[in-house]
Design a protein around this motif. Structure first.
Motif, mmCIF file in Angstrom:
data_model
loop_
_atom_site.group_PDB
_atom_site.id
_atom_site.type_symbol
_atom_site.label_atom_id
_atom_site.label_comp_id
_atom_site.label_asym_id
_atom_site.label_seq_id
_atom_site.Cartn_x
_atom_site.Cartn_y
_atom_site.Cartn_z
ATOM 1 N N ALA A 45 0.815 -1.218 0.000
ATOM 2 C CA ALA A 45 0.000 0.000 0.000
ATOM 3 C C ALA A 45 0.851 1.272 0.000
ATOM 4 N N LYS A 46 2.156 1.123 -0.162
ATOM 5 C CA LYS A 46 3.063 2.273 -0.072
ATOM 6 C C LYS A 46 2.762 3.327 -1.137
ATOM 7 N N VAL A 47 2.605 2.913 -2.370
ATOM 8 C CA VAL A 47 2.362 3.867 -3.457
ATOM 9 C C VAL A 47 0.992 4.518 -3.293
ATOM 10 N N LEU A 48 -0.003 3.726 -2.921
ATOM 11 C CA LEU A 48 -1.337 4.267 -2.667
ATOM 12 C C LEU A 48 -1.284 5.326 -1.568
ATOM 13 N N ALA A 49 -0.581 5.015 -0.484
ATOM 14 C CA ALA A 49 -0.474 5.954 0.627
ATOM 15 C C ALA A 49 0.157 7.266 0.179
ATOM 16 N N ARG A 50 1.211 7.160 -0.594
ATOM 17 C CA ARG A 50 1.897 8.369 -1.082
ATOM 18 C C ARG A 50 0.945 9.230 -1.906
ATOM 19 N N ASP A 51 0.199 8.588 -2.797
ATOM 20 C CA ASP A 51 -0.735 9.332 -3.656
ATOM 21 C C ASP A 51 -1.861 9.952 -2.842
ATOM 22 N N THR A 75 17.078 4.183 2.082
ATOM 23 C CA THR A 75 17.675 2.936 1.574
ATOM 24 C C THR A 75 16.623 1.901 1.198
ATOM 25 N N THR A 76 15.343 2.222 1.410
ATOM 26 C CA THR A 76 14.268 1.293 1.049
ATOM 27 C C THR A 76 13.863 1.505 -0.409
ATOM 28 N N ALA A 77 12.984 0.644 -0.879
ATOM 29 C CA ALA A 77 12.520 0.735 -2.268
ATOM 30 C C ALA A 77 11.639 1.954 -2.520
ATOM 31 N N TRP A 78 11.123 2.576 -1.450
ATOM 32 C CA TRP A 78 10.155 3.667 -1.616
ATOM 33 C C TRP A 78 10.704 5.028 -1.198
ATOM 34 N N GLY A 79 11.810 5.056 -0.470
ATOM 35 C CA GLY A 79 12.271 6.284 0.157
ATOM 36 C C GLY A 79 12.518 7.442 -0.787
ATOM 37 N N GLU A 80 13.251 7.210 -1.858
ATOM 38 C CA GLU A 80 13.587 8.314 -2.761
ATOM 39 C C GLU A 80 12.348 8.849 -3.470
ATOM 40 N N ALA A 81 11.442 7.973 -3.849
ATOM 41 C CA ALA A 81 10.196 8.428 -4.485
ATOM 42 C C ALA A 81 9.334 9.188 -3.489
ATOM 43 N N ASP A 82 9.329 8.740 -2.231
ATOM 44 C CA ASP A 82 8.604 9.473 -1.182
ATOM 45 C C ASP A 82 9.143 10.891 -1.058
ATOM 46 N N ALA A 103 25.032 12.587 7.839
ATOM 47 C CA ALA A 103 25.054 12.279 6.404
ATOM 48 C C ALA A 103 23.656 11.980 5.872
ATOM 49 N N THR A 104 22.835 11.312 6.668
ATOM 50 C CA THR A 104 21.468 11.009 6.242
ATOM 51 C C THR A 104 20.674 12.291 6.033
ATOM 52 N N VAL A 105 20.825 13.225 6.956
ATOM 53 C CA VAL A 105 20.129 14.512 6.844
ATOM 54 C C VAL A 105 20.628 15.268 5.615
ATOM 55 N N GLU A 106 21.933 15.300 5.437
ATOM 56 C CA GLU A 106 22.509 16.016 4.301
ATOM 57 C C GLU A 106 22.068 15.414 2.968
ATOM 58 N N GLN A 107 21.984 14.099 2.919
ATOM 59 C CA GLN A 107 21.525 13.428 1.698
ATOM 60 C C GLN A 107 20.068 13.786 1.409
ATOM 61 N N ALA A 108 19.231 13.749 2.437
ATOM 62 C CA ALA A 108 17.820 14.090 2.257
ATOM 63 C C ALA A 108 17.660 15.548 1.844
ATOM 64 N N GLU A 109 18.440 16.424 2.456
ATOM 65 C CA GLU A 109 18.352 17.843 2.108
ATOM 66 C C GLU A 109 18.740 18.073 0.652
ATOM 67 N N ALA A 110 19.799 17.431 0.214
ATOM 68 C CA ALA A 110 20.243 17.596 -1.175
ATOM 69 C C ALA A 110 19.166 17.140 -2.148
ATOM 70 N N LYS A 111 18.506 16.034 -1.834
ATOM 71 C CA LYS A 111 17.452 15.514 -2.707
ATOM 72 C C LYS A 111 16.225 16.418 -2.687
ATOM 73 N N LEU A 112 15.897 16.987 -1.523
ATOM 74 C CA LEU A 112 14.774 17.925 -1.448
ATOM 75 C C LEU A 112 15.043 19.157 -2.304
ATOM 76 N N ILE A 113 16.243 19.700 -2.201
ATOM 77 C CA ILE A 113 16.604 20.888 -2.976
ATOM 78 C C ILE A 113 16.561 20.576 -4.472
ATOM 79 N N ALA A 114 17.100 19.418 -4.843
ATOM 80 C CA ALA A 114 17.105 19.026 -6.258
ATOM 81 C C ALA A 114 15.695 18.853 -6.807
ATOM 82 N N ALA A 115 14.762 18.445 -5.918
ATOM 83 C CA ALA A 115 13.374 18.236 -6.343
ATOM 84 C C ALA A 115 12.548 19.517 -6.261
ATOM 85 N N GLY A 116 13.190 20.609 -5.850
ATOM 86 C CA GLY A 116 12.492 21.891 -5.836
ATOM 87 C C GLY A 116 11.690 22.178 -4.592
#
Length: 295
Positions: A45-51, A75-82, A103-116
Motif C-alpha cells: 500500500a506504499k504507493v497508494l499511501a503516497r498518492d 535505503t528502502t525501495a520507496w524512500g527516494e520516491a517518497d 550524512a542522512t540529513v545532508e543526503q535528504a536535504e540535497a534531494k529535497l533541494i534538487a526536487a524543488g
C-alpha cells in the motif's frame, strides 16, 4: 506563529493508506499531524499511501495545524520516491525515520533541494536507535533545515533490550541525551508514542513525565489521546498569570532602575523573565491555533 512558540502539544500519526483518517484529521483538535508512509503502511500500500497523502495535502483544509509527512528510509525501495513526492507538497516538513548520522540529513536535504522543495519544508529527525541517540548532537546540528527531533521510543526500547516499565526508567538516559541536543541547538523535540490505548492512566503519567523532562509535546497514535496531551503540555492558567506578573514587575523594576526584583517574596532573575515570556508566548500560540480551528 514563530516556530519557537508554535504549539506542538499533540502530534498525531495518521496512516497515509487510510483516506478516511486523512479526512478526519481536518476536524481534530491535534496541534499537528504526521501523515505516515512508513511503519503504519503495508508494503503493497506504499504507493497508494503516497498518492493519497499528496491528494489530501493538495485539497487542504487542515487550517494552521502543523503537517508533516514521514517517509520510508532512503535505503528502502520507496524512500527516494517518497522524498521526491513530498518536495512538491505544501507541508511544514518531512520526517526521516531512524536517523543515525548527519550524512542522512545532508543526503535528504540535497534531494529535497534538487526536487524543488520550498525552504520552508523542514527536516524532522526520528531518533529511535542506540546509534541515533549517541549521535543526537551531530544530527541536531547537521543542517539549518532541521526542524526538530522526534523520539522513537518503541524501537529504541526493543534495540536496548529494555523492559517496558511504567516509569520508563530504562529510557531516561536516552531521552535526556536527545533533549540536551535539541535544546543546545534551539530545536523542538517530541516525546514518543504510548502504545497501550487501554491504559489511560499510564498515558497521562507518561505525558506528565514528558513535560517534566522538557518535551514540547507528544506523538500520538489515536485521536482519543489528543485532549489529555493538549491539557498536560499547555501552561495552566495559573502559570500564565504568574508569568504575566513577572513580566509586568520586571518592566516596572527596569523602568525604576531597580536591580533586585521580588514577586510575592520570591527572587526573580533574568532566567525567570525569559521563561515567563516563553510561557505567555506559548499560551498565545495555543489560543491563536484554537481560534483558527473553530468553525
Amino acid at each position: 506563529m514563530p516556530p519557537s512558540i508554535r504549539p506542538r502539544r499533540s502530534i498525531l500519526f495518521m496512516p497515509g493508506s487510510n483516506r478516511r483518517a486523512l479526512e478526519k484529521a481536518r476536524g481534530l483538535a491535534a496541534d499537528g499531524c504526521i501523515f505516515d508512509l512508513e511503519d503504519a503502511v503495508a508494503p503493497d500500500a506504499k504507493v497508494l499511501a503516497r498518492d493519497q497523502v499528496a491528494a489530501a495535502v493538495a485539497a487542504g483544509g487542515y487550517g494552521r495545524r502543523e503537517i508533516l509527512v514521514r517517509i520510508n528510509g532512503l535505503t528502502t525501495a520507496w524512500g527516494e520516491a517518497d522524498l521526491a513526492a513530498v518536495a512538491g507538497m505544501a507541508i511544514d516538513g518531512v520526517v526521516l525515520p531512524k536517523v543515525e548520522s548527519a550524512a542522512t540529513v545532508e543526503q535528504a536535504e540535497a534531494k529535497l533541494i534538487a526536487a524543488g522543495a520550498s525552504e520552508d519544508c523542514l527536516i524532522w529527525c526520528m531518533l529511535e536507535t542506540p546509534l541515533g541517540v549517541l549521535r543526537a548532537e551531530e544530527i541536531a546540528s547537521s543542517s539549518r533545515r532541521v526542524g526538530g527531533l522526534i523520539m522513537g521510543t518503541s524501537d529504541l526500547t526493543k534495540d536496548l533490550r529494555a523492559q517496558h516499565l511504567p516509569d520508563r526508567s530504562p529510557l531516561l538516559a536516552a531521552l535526556g541525551q536527545c533533549l540536551l541536543a535539541a535544546r543546545a541547538f534551539g530545536l523542538p523535540i517530541l516525546d514518543g508514542v504510548h502504545l497501550d490505548l487501554a491504559d489511560d492512566e499510564g498515558f497521562l503519567a507518561e505525558c506528565r513525565q514528558g513535560r517534566a523532562l522538557g518535551f514540547d509535546g507528544k506523538t500520538l497514535i489515536h485521536p482519543k489521546t489528543i485532549a489529555a496531551a493538549n491539557e498536560v503540555f499547555a501552561p495552566s492558567p495559573e502559570e500564565v498569570e504568574w508569568s504575566r506578573r513577572i513580566i509586568l514587575a520586571h518592566g516596572e523594576a527596569a523602568a525604576a532602575g531597580k536591580g533586585l526584583l521580588l514577586v510575592d517574596g520570591k527572587l526573580i532573575e533574568n532566567l525567570h523573565v525569559e521563561n515567563a515570556h516563553r510561557v505567555v508566548a506559548l499560551a498565545g500560540g495555543i489560543a491563536e491555533l484554537e481560534r483558527a480551528s473553530t468553525p
